[in-house]
Design an enzyme around this catalytic site. Structure first.
Site, PDB file in Angstrom:
ATOM      1  CG  HIS A   1      -0.078  -0.071   2.555  1.00  0.00           C
ATOM      2  ND1 HIS A   1       0.276   1.135   2.952  1.00  0.00           N
ATOM      3  CD2 HIS A   1       0.021  -0.939   3.432  1.00  0.00           C
ATOM      4  CE1 HIS A   1       0.929   0.866   4.209  1.00  0.00           C
ATOM      5  NE2 HIS A   1       0.839  -0.332   4.447  1.00  0.00           N
TER       6      HIS A   1
ATOM      7  CD  GLU B   1       0.595  -4.659   8.733  1.00  0.00           C
ATOM      8  OE1 GLU B   1       1.296  -6.047   8.416  1.00  0.00           O
ATOM      9  OE2 GLU B   1       1.106  -3.704   8.642  1.00  0.00           O
TER      10      GLU B   1
END
Length: 292
Positions: free
Chosen positions: A42, A138
């Site tokens: 990201h 994550e």
């Protein structure tokens, strides 16, 4: 059930266009029909510039910064250049066949926003579909995170080892993330096998898989895919925000990690790996037999 373009979906299948042609039987190989795998971390998030944000905002709701959005646009332009129709030499009745792309994305806000910016740069007729998958999210650090506590925990992780250290109060270890990423890879293989058999795939390597994820999850994907050892993982580094990491299929049917990306993350070449197929060289300083 076909996936709609530009829509997130939990549908169990990956949409791939099938060919009516067939060829002689060939040995099975990983991800038939897939020409390339792209992994993207990201863009810059609010948590990347101020870790105190995690104490007030749930990790999965941390947004991109304006800089992160621009980084994602740049990544999108790079992806678009990789899937240009000229990249494929095979011809169909309509002319040159396009290289299509399918996206997998972590459900975190910062990865979804990264993908949204990327999609602005990709021709819509080349997008086969999008699926959100929590297994590429994550590492879990716990819920709302005290900045000082997290600093202490990260220092402990450095001393203990990143792969096996488990964050307290409901957090995960790198090993936990490795296991769920391994399950995700199994899904990739089943998806491609369902829509491409090996007879067709020899002439149909036209699809790119793009995975928008997080730094640690990206490295653990590579660890699982290329069978890097725990020691080799411990010596690796996260890619930069919005980095575009490319795995290309070689003429022999294997996927190869770009040397530039491999070196940037600190992973060894195949010849340097600690554990290799017997009879293909190896041993040497830092080998499996001598490490740990």
């Amino acid at each position: 059930m076909l996936l709609q373009r530009h829509c997130y979906s939990s549908a169990p299948r990956l949409l791939l266009r099938k060919s009516s042609s067939s060829s002689s039987r060939a040995p099975k190989r990983a991800l038939p029909g897939i020409h390339r795998i792209i992994l993207i971390r990201h863009g810059e998030s609010l948590g990347n510039i101020d870790e105190r944000a995690y104490g007030e905002t749930a990790d999965w709701r941390i947004p991109l910064t304006n800089r992160g959005r621009e980084q994602a646009r740049v990544a999108g332009r790079k992806v678009a250049s990789l899937i240009m129709p000229s990249d494929i030499n095979a011809n169909t009745a309509e002319g040159t066949r396009s290289n299509n792309i399918f996206f997998y994305v972590s459900p975190y806000l910062r990865t979804r926003q990264t993908l949204r910016e990327i999609l602005h740069e990709i021709p819509s007729d080349q997008i086969l579909g999008i699926r959100e998958d929590p297994r590429i999210s994550e590492q879990q650090f716990g819920n709302f995170q005290s900045h000082h506590t997290m600093q202490d925990n990260k220092a402990s992780r450095t001393n203990f080892g990143r792969f096996f250290y488990r964050f307290p109060e409901g957090g995960e270890s790198g090993f936990d993330v490795y296991n769920r990423v391994s399950g995700f890879i199994g899904t990739l293989k089943r998806d491609s096998a369902e829509y491409y058999n090996d007879d067709e795939a020899q002439e149909e390597d036209s699809t790119t898989i793009c995975i928008v994820t997080h730094g640690l999850s990206l490295r653990l994907f590579l660890m699982r895919w290329f069978q890097y050892s725990v020691h080799e993982f411990e010596r690796s580094y996260n890619p930069k925000n919005a980095a575009v990491v490319v795995l290309e299929r070689d003429p022999g049917g294997w996927f190869e990690l770009s040397p530039v990306d491999r070196i940037a993350m600190g992973f060894p070449s195949y010849q340097e790996q600690e554990i290799r197929v017997p009879g293909e060289g190896g041993g040497g300083e830092g080998s499996w037999a001598e490490s740990g």
